[in-house]
Design an enzyme around this catalytic site. Structure first.
Site, mmCIF file in Angstrom:
data_model
loop_
_atom_site.group_PDB
_atom_site.id
_atom_site.type_symbol
_atom_site.label_atom_id
_atom_site.label_comp_id
_atom_site.label_asym_id
_atom_site.label_seq_id
_atom_site.Cartn_x
_atom_site.Cartn_y
_atom_site.Cartn_z
ATOM 1 N N LEU A 330 0.816 -1.207 0.000
ATOM 2 C CA LEU A 330 0.000 0.000 0.000
ATOM 3 C C LEU A 330 0.856 1.266 0.000
ATOM 4 O O LEU A 330 0.474 2.281 -0.592
ATOM 5 C CB LEU A 330 -0.947 0.002 1.207
ATOM 6 C CG LEU A 330 -2.218 -0.827 1.032
ATOM 7 C CD1 LEU A 330 -3.041 -0.836 2.304
ATOM 8 C CD2 LEU A 330 -3.052 -0.289 -0.139
ATOM 9 N N TYR A 331 1.997 1.210 0.666
ATOM 10 C CA TYR A 331 2.923 2.346 0.628
ATOM 11 C C TYR A 331 3.390 2.572 -0.809
ATOM 12 O O TYR A 331 3.390 3.705 -1.303
ATOM 13 C CB TYR A 331 4.112 2.075 1.551
ATOM 14 C CG TYR A 331 5.120 3.204 1.601
ATOM 15 C CD1 TYR A 331 4.892 4.328 2.387
ATOM 16 C CD2 TYR A 331 6.300 3.145 0.857
ATOM 17 C CE1 TYR A 331 5.806 5.365 2.439
ATOM 18 C CE2 TYR A 331 7.220 4.172 0.898
ATOM 19 C CZ TYR A 331 6.983 5.289 1.687
ATOM 20 O OH TYR A 331 7.891 6.317 1.719
ATOM 21 N N GLU A 332 3.798 1.496 -1.475
ATOM 22 C CA GLU A 332 4.262 1.599 -2.860
ATOM 23 C C GLU A 332 3.172 2.160 -3.760
ATOM 24 O O GLU A 332 3.404 3.096 -4.544
ATOM 25 C CB GLU A 332 4.686 0.229 -3.384
ATOM 26 C CG GLU A 332 5.886 -0.382 -2.686
ATOM 27 C CD GLU A 332 6.039 -1.854 -3.042
ATOM 28 O OE1 GLU A 332 5.513 -2.259 -4.105
ATOM 29 O OE2 GLU A 332 6.676 -2.593 -2.275
#
Length: 419
Positions: A330-332
């Site tokens: 999700l960060y990516e």
């Protein structure tokens, strides 16, 4: 005659033609570097500054002249001596190349390219000094009046870039045509006196960035979600930083503050690591993507005047997750989306937008990071003052290869298919 012999002849002929052309090009670059060094010395050596100061007495902020008489005098006292120094060094270059026999005698005339090039500056200075009609419009293009139609250029000097030397910081932006000297010296962006907002200011990188910007003379406003005043430690002293408390989703409340800001650094973020719930998805995109996008749009709406176009900037921490895995899906995904939005906006943005492409540094978001936040912040500022628009700081060599390719192709895609 075999194919190998033919290829050798073709390569040999190409080199024979290319070498003189390279020497001619170098002669032009050489005199431009001489001009920029002369300009720098004119700001630090009093005898030269007495002549150069005439140039800084000419213009008003809209680049109209204060006095036609002063304009003409400045060409005799500054522009003509500068061009004569360039001409002298062009002769030194030419004689050196001829004496060392670096060029075929049949092409020796090309070593004088820099001299012929410099004579255009000499003739222009004389014409302006004499008050020849239209000489200024033809030969003094970086001082022409009118609205800026572009942002400060990166590799070559245009009107917004040179305007900053007169009205932003006279101890920076020394270059006249190519920006090599400014980039080497770190004078391609002056942070002195700049009003800078840093979001995510309470984070590890935020605090490190604030310190580095403060040391460069910037006036910092820290944006944080916590109700406390921030301090930085400089030479064993605790320096208070102006702190503004804000919340994600309430970006519009910062509009008045953004109007008075020169540089907006969008640095806040969140890492939910391996989570993939609906709440984690919403939170990741809201913090890492949409909040920063809203701030960016609000700030871009404040860019209205020539001064705004020349001095306002946005720096966005998009992370090397744009091109490499961060082992946090999700960060990516949210960072990549923000990166794509930034790329699309800066295709025709009214001010400079820089990307911070950062590798793993130790922080609360990434406790197993390798680099120190202090070192990363120092590199960010060092590259920014050398006018890098994509600031890559990482230990991963692949990022230095992959990101420029990705950014070039994506930017052109947006340029072709968006309005």
């Amino acid at each position: 005659m075999g194919h190998t012999e033919v290829l050798e002849i073709v390569i040999s002929s190409a080199l024979a033609i290319a070498a003189p052309l390279v020497i001619a090009l170098c002669s032009v670059i050489w005199v431009e570097l001489v001009r920029d060094v002369y300009h720098f010395l004119a700001h630090v050596w009093q005898p030269l500054y007495r002549l150069h100061s005439w140039h800084h007495r000419i213009f008003k902020p809209d680049l109209s002249v204060n006095s036609e008489a002063i304009y003409r005098q400045a060409n005799w006292y500054n522009d003509l001596p500068e061009s004569l120094v360039m001409l002298t060094f062009s002769f030194i270059y030419a004689f050196t190349v001829i004496q060392t026999q670096w060029i075929n005698p049949d092409y020796q005339w090309l070593v004088w390219t820099g001299s012929f090039y410099t004579l255009t500056f000499t003739a222009g200075a004389i014409a302006r000094g004499l008050g020849v009609p239209y000489a200024d419009a033809i030969t003094d293009v970086t001082h022409r009046q009118g609205d800026f139609t572009n942002i400060p250029a990166n590799l070559f000097v245009n009107r917004p870039y040179h305007w900053r030397h007169h009205f932003d910081d006279q101890n920076a932006y020394f270059c006249g045509t190519i920006t090599v000297i400014d980039r080497i010296m770190g004078t391609a962006l002056s942070l002195k006196g700049k009003k800078v907002i840093v979001t995510g200011a309470n984070g590890t990188l935020g605090q490190a960035l604030i310190k580095q910007l403060y040391l460069k003379g910037a006036k910092i406003t820290a944006l944080t979600s916590q109700e406390k005043e921030l301090f930085i430690s400089v030479k064993n002293q605790q320096i208070p930083i102006k702190t503004v408390t804000w919340q994600i989703g309430r970006e519009s409340e910062l509009n008045q503050l953004l109007t008075k800001t020169d540089i907006l650094i969008i640095n806040h973020g969140i890492n939910v690591h391996g989570e993939k719930s609906a709440e984690a998805i919403e939170k990741s995109y809201e913090v890492n993507t949409f909040s920063g996008w809203r701030l960016m749009e609000l700030f871009l709406d404040t860019v209205k005047t020539n001064q705004d176009k020349a001095t306002k900037e946005i720096w966005v921490n998009t992370s090397e997750a744009e091109v490499n895995p961060a082992f946090s899906p999700l960060y990516e995904m949210s960072k990549r989306t923000m990166g794509e939005l930034v790329t699309m906006k800066r295709v025709n943005a009214p001010c400079i937008i820089r990307k911070l492409i950062l590798g793993p540094f130790k922080s609360n978001l990434n406790p197993i990071g390798i680099m120190s936040a202090e070192w990363v912040a120092q590199q960010i500022v060092n590259l920014a003052v050398r006018d890098f628009r994509d600031i890559i700081v990482t230990i991963n060599p692949l990022t230095y290869m992959l990101f420029p390719i990705k950014e070039f192709t994506t930017a052109n895609y947006f340029r072709w298919f968006t309005r």
